[in-house]
Design a protein around this motif. Structure first.
Motif, PDB file in Angstrom:
ATOM      1  N   ASN A  64       0.810  -1.224   0.000  1.00  0.00           N
ATOM      2  CA  ASN A  64       0.000   0.000   0.000  1.00  0.00           C
ATOM      3  C   ASN A  64       0.838   1.266   0.000  1.00  0.00           C
ATOM      4  OD1 ASN A  64       0.991  -0.096   2.575  1.00  0.00           O
ATOM      5  ND2 ASN A  64      -0.960   0.320   3.603  1.00  0.00           N
ATOM      6  N   LEU A  65       2.151   1.142   0.206  1.00  0.00           N
ATOM      7  CA  LEU A  65       3.028   2.303   0.131  1.00  0.00           C
ATOM      8  C   LEU A  65       3.553   2.428  -1.294  1.00  0.00           C
ATOM      9  CD1 LEU A  65       5.034   1.899   3.470  1.00  0.00           C
ATOM     10  CD2 LEU A  65       3.047   3.356   3.019  1.00  0.00           C
ATOM     11  N   GLY A  66       2.889   3.186  -2.101  1.00  0.00           N
ATOM     12  CA  GLY A  66       3.308   3.371  -3.480  1.00  0.00           C
ATOM     13  C   GLY A  66       2.664   2.416  -4.452  1.00  0.00           C
ATOM     14  N   GLY A  67       1.904   1.428  -3.983  1.00  0.00           N
ATOM     15  CA  GLY A  67       1.211   0.498  -4.876  1.00  0.00           C
ATOM     16  C   GLY A  67       2.123  -0.409  -5.655  1.00  0.00           C
ATOM     17  N   VAL A  68       3.282  -0.747  -5.092  1.00  0.00           N
ATOM     18  CA  VAL A  68       4.244  -1.625  -5.775  1.00  0.00           C
ATOM     19  C   VAL A  68       3.796  -3.077  -5.624  1.00  0.00           C
ATOM     20  CG1 VAL A  68       6.652  -2.350  -5.895  1.00  0.00           C
ATOM     21  CG2 VAL A  68       6.088   0.025  -5.341  1.00  0.00           C
ATOM     22  N   GLY A  69       3.807  -3.836  -6.746  1.00  0.00           N
ATOM     23  CA  GLY A  69       3.416  -5.234  -6.702  1.00  0.00           C
ATOM     24  C   GLY A  69       4.440  -6.102  -5.992  1.00  0.00           C
ATOM     25  N   VAL A  70       3.963  -7.143  -5.318  1.00  0.00           N
ATOM     26  CA  VAL A  70       4.822  -8.066  -4.591  1.00  0.00           C
ATOM     27  C   VAL A  70       4.908  -9.370  -5.387  1.00  0.00           C
ATOM     28  CG1 VAL A  70       5.256  -9.227  -2.408  1.00  0.00           C
ATOM     29  CG2 VAL A  70       4.126  -6.999  -2.421  1.00  0.00           C
ATOM     30  N   GLU A  71       6.109  -9.765  -5.734  1.00  0.00           N
ATOM     31  CA  GLU A  71       6.311 -10.931  -6.606  1.00  0.00           C
ATOM     32  C   GLU A  71       6.489 -12.207  -5.794  1.00  0.00           C
ATOM     33  OE1 GLU A  71       9.482 -12.488 -10.045  1.00  0.00           O
ATOM     34  OE2 GLU A  71       9.807 -10.577  -8.997  1.00  0.00           O
ATOM     35  N   GLY A  72       6.025 -13.350  -6.374  1.00  0.00           N
ATOM     36  CA  GLY A  72       6.299 -14.672  -5.812  1.00  0.00           C
ATOM     37  C   GLY A  72       5.421 -15.096  -4.668  1.00  0.00           C
ATOM     38  N   LEU A  73       4.298 -14.401  -4.402  1.00  0.00           N
ATOM     39  CA  LEU A  73       3.401 -14.796  -3.320  1.00  0.00           C
ATOM     40  C   LEU A  73       2.457 -15.894  -3.788  1.00  0.00           C
ATOM     41  CD1 LEU A  73       2.448 -11.371  -1.672  1.00  0.00           C
ATOM     42  CD2 LEU A  73       4.177 -13.022  -0.951  1.00  0.00           C
ATOM     43  N   THR A  74       2.144 -16.821  -2.890  1.00  0.00           N
ATOM     44  CA  THR A  74       1.223 -17.916  -3.201  1.00  0.00           C
ATOM     45  C   THR A  74      -0.212 -17.448  -3.009  1.00  0.00           C
ATOM     46  OG1 THR A  74       2.846 -19.566  -2.528  1.00  0.00           O
ATOM     47  CG2 THR A  74       0.546 -20.262  -2.617  1.00  0.00           C
ATOM     48  N   VAL A  75      -1.037 -17.665  -4.033  1.00  0.00           N
ATOM     49  CA  VAL A  75      -2.457 -17.330  -3.967  1.00  0.00           C
ATOM     50  C   VAL A  75      -3.232 -18.630  -4.190  1.00  0.00           C
ATOM     51  CG1 VAL A  75      -4.316 -15.877  -4.843  1.00  0.00           C
ATOM     52  CG2 VAL A  75      -1.947 -15.049  -4.911  1.00  0.00           C
ATOM     53  N   ARG A  76      -4.160 -18.932  -3.272  1.00  0.00           N
ATOM     54  CA  ARG A  76      -4.895 -20.190  -3.335  1.00  0.00           C
ATOM     55  C   ARG A  76      -6.369 -19.926  -3.630  1.00  0.00           C
ATOM     56  NH1 ARG A  76      -2.886 -22.198   0.593  1.00  0.00           N
ATOM     57  NH2 ARG A  76      -1.611 -23.851  -0.326  1.00  0.00           N
ATOM     58  N   LEU A  77      -6.905 -20.736  -4.562  1.00  0.00           N
ATOM     59  CA  LEU A  77      -8.325 -20.677  -4.920  1.00  0.00           C
ATOM     60  C   LEU A  77      -8.987 -21.968  -4.463  1.00  0.00           C
ATOM     61  CD1 LEU A  77     -10.618 -19.200  -6.639  1.00  0.00           C
ATOM     62  CD2 LEU A  77      -9.912 -20.720  -8.490  1.00  0.00           C
ATOM     63  N   ARG A  78     -10.002 -21.880  -3.609  1.00  0.00           N
ATOM     64  CA  ARG A  78     -10.695 -23.057  -3.087  1.00  0.00           C
ATOM     65  C   ARG A  78     -12.197 -22.892  -3.271  1.00  0.00           C
ATOM     66  NH1 ARG A  78      -7.704 -24.025   2.787  1.00  0.00           N
ATOM     67  NH2 ARG A  78      -5.728 -24.849   1.976  1.00  0.00           N
ATOM     68  N   GLU A  79     -12.830 -23.981  -3.736  1.00  0.00           N
ATOM     69  CA  GLU A  79     -14.282 -23.962  -3.887  1.00  0.00           C
ATOM     70  C   GLU A  79     -14.939 -24.147  -2.520  1.00  0.00           C
ATOM     71  OE1 GLU A  79     -17.812 -26.136  -6.495  1.00  0.00           O
ATOM     72  OE2 GLU A  79     -15.782 -26.976  -6.450  1.00  0.00           O
ATOM     73  N   ILE A  80     -15.966 -23.359  -2.274  1.00  0.00           N
ATOM     74  CA  ILE A  80     -16.730 -23.486  -1.034  1.00  0.00           C
ATOM     75  C   ILE A  80     -17.751 -24.593  -1.235  1.00  0.00           C
ATOM     76  CG2 ILE A  80     -18.262 -22.292   0.577  1.00  0.00           C
ATOM     77  CD1 ILE A  80     -16.978 -19.674  -0.334  1.00  0.00           C
ATOM     78  N   PRO A  81     -17.663 -25.705  -0.490  1.00  0.00           N
ATOM     79  CA  PRO A  81     -18.579 -26.837  -0.724  1.00  0.00           C
ATOM     80  C   PRO A  81     -20.037 -26.413  -0.555  1.00  0.00           C
ATOM     81  CG  PRO A  81     -16.786 -27.465   0.729  1.00  0.00           C
ATOM     82  CD  PRO A  81     -16.724 -25.983   0.591  1.00  0.00           C
ATOM     83  N   GLY A  82     -20.850 -26.926  -1.445  1.00  0.00           N
ATOM     84  CA  GLY A  82     -22.292 -26.673  -1.387  1.00  0.00           C
ATOM     85  C   GLY A  82     -23.031 -27.818  -2.019  1.00  0.00           C
ATOM     86  N   GLU A  83     -24.249 -27.598  -2.426  1.00  0.00           N
ATOM     87  CA  GLU A  83     -25.044 -28.664  -3.032  1.00  0.00           C
ATOM     88  C   GLU A  83     -24.450 -29.109  -4.358  1.00  0.00           C
ATOM     89  OE1 GLU A  83     -29.047 -27.396  -3.353  1.00  0.00           O
ATOM     90  OE2 GLU A  83     -29.379 -27.241  -1.188  1.00  0.00           O
ATOM     91  N   GLU A  84     -23.759 -28.173  -5.027  1.00  0.00           N
ATOM     92  CA  GLU A  84     -23.173 -28.524  -6.314  1.00  0.00           C
ATOM     93  C   GLU A  84     -22.132 -29.621  -6.193  1.00  0.00           C
ATOM     94  OE1 GLU A  84     -23.282 -27.588  -9.591  1.00  0.00           O
ATOM     95  OE2 GLU A  84     -25.203 -26.666  -9.221  1.00  0.00           O
TER      96      GLU A  84
END
Length: 876
Positions: A780-800
């Motif tokens: 947030n200081l200058g809006g510089v992107g941070v490289e190499g961070l792990t981002v995880r996408l998980r499905e929220i269980p439901g009826e599907e």
């Protein structure tokens, strides 16, 4: 003034010092070091330092050989470079004292301008690499490069191949388990297969002969039906043969795995045709895996050890510091070729080979199998009653015991009950022993040997009781032995086999001896076979040679898909050739075969000419034959014309699809079809307007060796095969990259389905348009992107995530780019949580705002795109 400076210079530096420096300066002017690129076609390149002197270019042979992985050792005191070229049986020595280079049995004389030595490095003139080692190096002065193009199997190619094998093995071992297992449905009639062959023969002054042979396979009441009808027209009961049975395979139980009503083959001392009832817990499918075994040994310390099971790479592991390795691998029924290989850094091969034979009558250790059957024998007069009970026990991985009890309702037998005990033992890895003991019938013992070098040998002894049911020739005992040894060398295959048999009767003895040898190359093969038989009479105390003949067969594969076979036979007793044969097979196109056969019987002076044409349409095979027989035993000549039609028809009653095949051997197989369809409305059901996606790539694999194959597209039906192995579990995978639409997502990427004989399985797979999620993680200081961070996408269980079968929740991870941005493509519809790794953020000294975000992806015609899914990091 110049003279003054010259006199001053001579006063400061003595003349001998000036002279001593003059020669090296002139020498250095003639020799210079030039960095160049050394490249090998298909292997890459390295930078090396070359020496260039008097217009000649020299390359450091140690650096070149290290790149090519060719062993080299330089001895500075002896001024020699030694090693071996590609294999250890081709040593080389470059001797600068003797001024020669020896490579194998070849010697090259060196001149003073052929080499240089600098700092314990030997430099060889570029042209000498080809003259000495057969490595043509081309130097390009303007490009400052030296290129090598060769077909030699250099060790560097082996090193690259091993790396590819390691990568392929990692991909195989890292393949995910099936997303779902599809249950087996219970339907009254779910498939019919009919193989047929119809033949008509026409000859002068003879009624036309019409024969038929059909085999029916079907899935009825959850079981498979198999029926065979053979006969001729016009129909009579004496010309008709019918065999039929219904087999039921329960699911979810191992107590009863098969129940058969109808025809079956008995499993007694002698297999016989019977009809009745049979119940067993033997699996309906052919056993593939017998069990796991450990292999251990030693290799070079810390080197990779490659374990091959039946030619396929199964595992790679580094040897321990003391050079020990241990592998555990499944052993298959039949012949197992096990190779353990390791390589030195120079490509030297160190190999341990094993050849393990598992007989088909052995069962896995710890398992117990039983069989109970009762009915009537078809191959005996009067159709007598028969019953059998047997139990097999896999006592250990080396011993299987079997106990049988057979009942024959025949009045001429001295007893109606025949017990027997069978034992099969793996005495060693290569030696198999088997014993059959039946007090009322016979005793048989046998040994079979299979060495790692493909040598095979066997010995068998049988002692008979005087029961004609098991001893129709009324023999007393019988011995037989055989051996075979194939050899391969430079594309040639030579094999020799020997066998002998002795049978003793009450008044005489028979002995037969056979020896054969064959030699084969890529296009020609020769087979020579010799047979001799003797009979010894106990009453006359004499031996008679009753048979002795030699047969020769020559096969040649000629251009234009022509196969030529010539054969003859010589009778040594009559001292003459008895027959001569010549056959030609021509295949001008894959589905058309033309063959001609000529046989001459030199004893009866008769000739047989046969001409046959066969053409395979996609749905049926037709054949036409003309055979003419002439000679002393035939009045004039007689010609018979015949035509035949054969093929297979499969019907899927529920779907209404009909499948035709020319092979005529589909009965007993199952059909498996995968229908990926465009689920436009996302309801998971194929509606009338939703089309099948023909751009998919579908593949199925089984536990059978080589059982994987790509499914064929059947227009109007889907992707599949009509010859799926019965009672095998297929793991079907759909390649998501094969769709034209990059956002297309099938409900299941992989799934497992059981194939039943005669049944046509249709699996509809809804394919929806997924979404794309984009965002960024910035400071947030200058809006510089941070490289190499792990981002995880998980499905929220439901009826599907439920359904039949349930779908595994979707999950995916990625890392941020140098700009801090991340992206998930082809995300299935559903509710998702996108999160950062808290531990990773904390270690970097940040706090995330927020840690997680939730996104809903919907199925839309053009895809559902989400952008601006950003995370902000703050310094703690």
């Amino acid at each position: 003034m110049r003279l003054f400076f010259l006199l001053l210079l001579l006063a400061v530096f003595p003349s001998n010092a000036i002279l001593s420096q003059t020669a090296p300066v002139e020498e250095l002017a003639k020799e210079e070091t030039v960095p160049i690129q050394f490249a090998l076609h298909r292997a890459g390149s390295i930078e090396i330092i070359s020496l260039q002197r008097n217009g000649k270019v020299y390359l450091p042979i140690q650096d070149v050989f290290n790149f090519l992985k060719i062993k080299n050792e330089y001895n500075a005191s002896a001024r020699t470079l030694t090693g071996f070229y590609i294999t250890a049986d081709t040593p080389y020595v470059i001797d600068l004292v003797e001024m020669k280079a020896n490579v194998g049995k070849r010697t090259v004389v060196l001149g003073p301008e052929d080499f240089l030595v600098r700092n314990d490095k030997m430099y060889l003139r570029v042209g000498l690499f080809d003259e000495v080692f057969g490595l043509p190096v081309e130097y390009k002065e303007r490009q400052l490069s030296a290129k090598l193009a060769t077909r030699e199997s250099l060790p560097i190619f082996l090193d690259q191949r091993l790396k590819r094998l390691e990568h392929e093995l990692a991909l195989r071992q890292g393949s995910a388990s099936p997303d779902a297992v599809l249950p087996r449905p219970f339907i009254f009639l779910d498939g019919v297969r009919l193989d047929y062959s119809l033949t008509q023969s026409l000859a002068a002054l003879r009624t036309p002969l019409r024969t038929y042979s059909t085999q029916l396979g079907a899935d009825i009441l959850g079981g498979d039906v198999e029926a065979r009808f053979i006969g001729r027209l016009p129909y009579t009961s004496r010309t008709q043969q019918t065999r039929a049975r219904w087999r039921f395979v329960p699911s979810g139980t191992t107590a009863i795995r098969q129940g058969i009503i109808g025809d079956f083959v008995t499993s007694g001392l002698i297999p016989r045709q019977a009809y009745g009832l049979q119940v067993t817990n033997r699996p309906p499918y052919r056993r593939i895996v017998f069990g796991n075994e450990l292999f251990s040994g030693s290799a070079q310390a810390a080197r990779n050890v490659y374990f091959y099971n039946n030619v396929q790479l199964a595992e790679i592991q580094p040897a321990t510091t003391d050079g020990q390795y241990v592998f555990e691998t499944p052993i298959l029924y039949g012949s197992n070729l096990i190779d353990v290989r390791s390589y030195s850094e120079w490509g030297e091969l160190f190999q341990d080979s094993y050849r393990i034979i598992i007989p088909p009558n052995m069962i896995p250790p710890g398992e117990v199998e039983y069989e109970m059957s009762a009915g009537r024998l078809r191959d005996e007069n009067g159709l007598p009653w028969y019953a059998n009970m047997s139990t097999s026990w896999g006592t250990t991985s080396h011993v299987t015991n079997e106990l049988k009890m057979e009942y024959y309702d025949m009045d001429f037998l001295p007893t109606k009950i025949f017990p027997s005990f069978n034992n099969t033992t793996r005495i060693t890895e290569h030696l198999i022993g088997e014993a059959v003991i039946s007090p009322n019938a016979l005793f048989r013992g046998s040994l079979s040997l299979a060495s790692p070098l493909s040598f095979n040998g066997s010995f068998s002894y049988t002692k008979y009781r005087s029961v004609t049911l098991f001893n129709p020739r009324n023999a007393i005992n019988e011995m037989s032995a055989s051996a075979s040894a194939p050899l391969w060398s430079n594309g040639f295959r030579f094999a020799m086999d020997i066998s002998g048999q002795q049978t003793i009767f009450k008044v005489f003895r028979e002995r037969n001896f056979q020896i054969g040898a064959s030699l084969a190359t890529g296009i020609v093969s020769l087979r020579v076979f010799h047979l001799a038989g003797w009979s010894y009479s106990y009453n006359l105390n004499s031996t008679a040679l009753v048979n002795q003949e030699t047969a020769i067969t020559l096969r040649g594969r000629l251009p234009a898909n022509v196969l030529l076979i010539a054969s003859t036979r010589f009778n040594h007793i009559d001292r003459r050739f008895t027959d001569l044969g010549l056959s030609t097979f021509v295949t001008p196109m894959p589905n058309f075969v033309f063959d001609f056969q000529y046989d001459r019987n030199l004893v009866f002076q008769s000739n047989l000419f046969r001409l046959r044409l066969r053409y395979a349409f996609p749905f049926v095979r037709v054949a036409a034959t003309s055979a003419t027989n002439s000679g002393a035993l035939v009045s004039g000549s007689r010609t018979v014309y015949s035509q035949s039609v054969s093929g297979s028809i499969g019907v899927a009653p529920i779907e209404g699809d009909v499948f035709f095949d020319y092979r005529g051997q589909d009965a007993g197989y199952g059909g498996l079809f995968v229908l990926p369809f465009d689920d436009a409305n996302g309801n998971g059901v194929r509606d009338a307007s939703e089309k099948i996606l023909t751009d998919a790539k579908v593949r199925g694999t089984t536990a059978l060796p080589g059982g994987g194959h790509t499914f064929t597209l059947f227009p109007g039906v889907g992707w599949g095969t009509t010859r799926a192995a019965p009672y095998e579990d297929y793991v079907v995978s759909i390649d998501r990259k094969g769709f034209e639409n990059p956002l297309a997502i099938p409900r299941y990427n992989t799934f497992q389905v059981a194939v039943q004989p005669g049944r046509f399985s249709y699996i509809e797979i809804p394919v929806v348009n997924g979404g794309s999620i984009r965002g960024a993680v910035r400071n947030n200081l200058g809006g510089v992107g941070v490289e190499g961070l792990t981002v995880r996408l998980r499905e929220i269980p439901g009826e599907e995530s439920g359904g039949t079968p349930p779908r595994i929740p979707y999950e995916q991870t990625t890392k941020t780019f140098s700009t801090g941005e991340f992206e998930f493509i082809a995300v299935p519809p559903g509710d998702y949580q996108i999160s950062l790794d808290p531990l990773q953020i904390e270690n970097l000294g940040f706090v995330a705002q927020p840690w997680t975000r939730q996104i809903s992806v919907e199925s839309k015609a053009d895809g559902d795109f989400h952008e601006g899914v950003d995370f902000s990091l703050t310094r703690r």
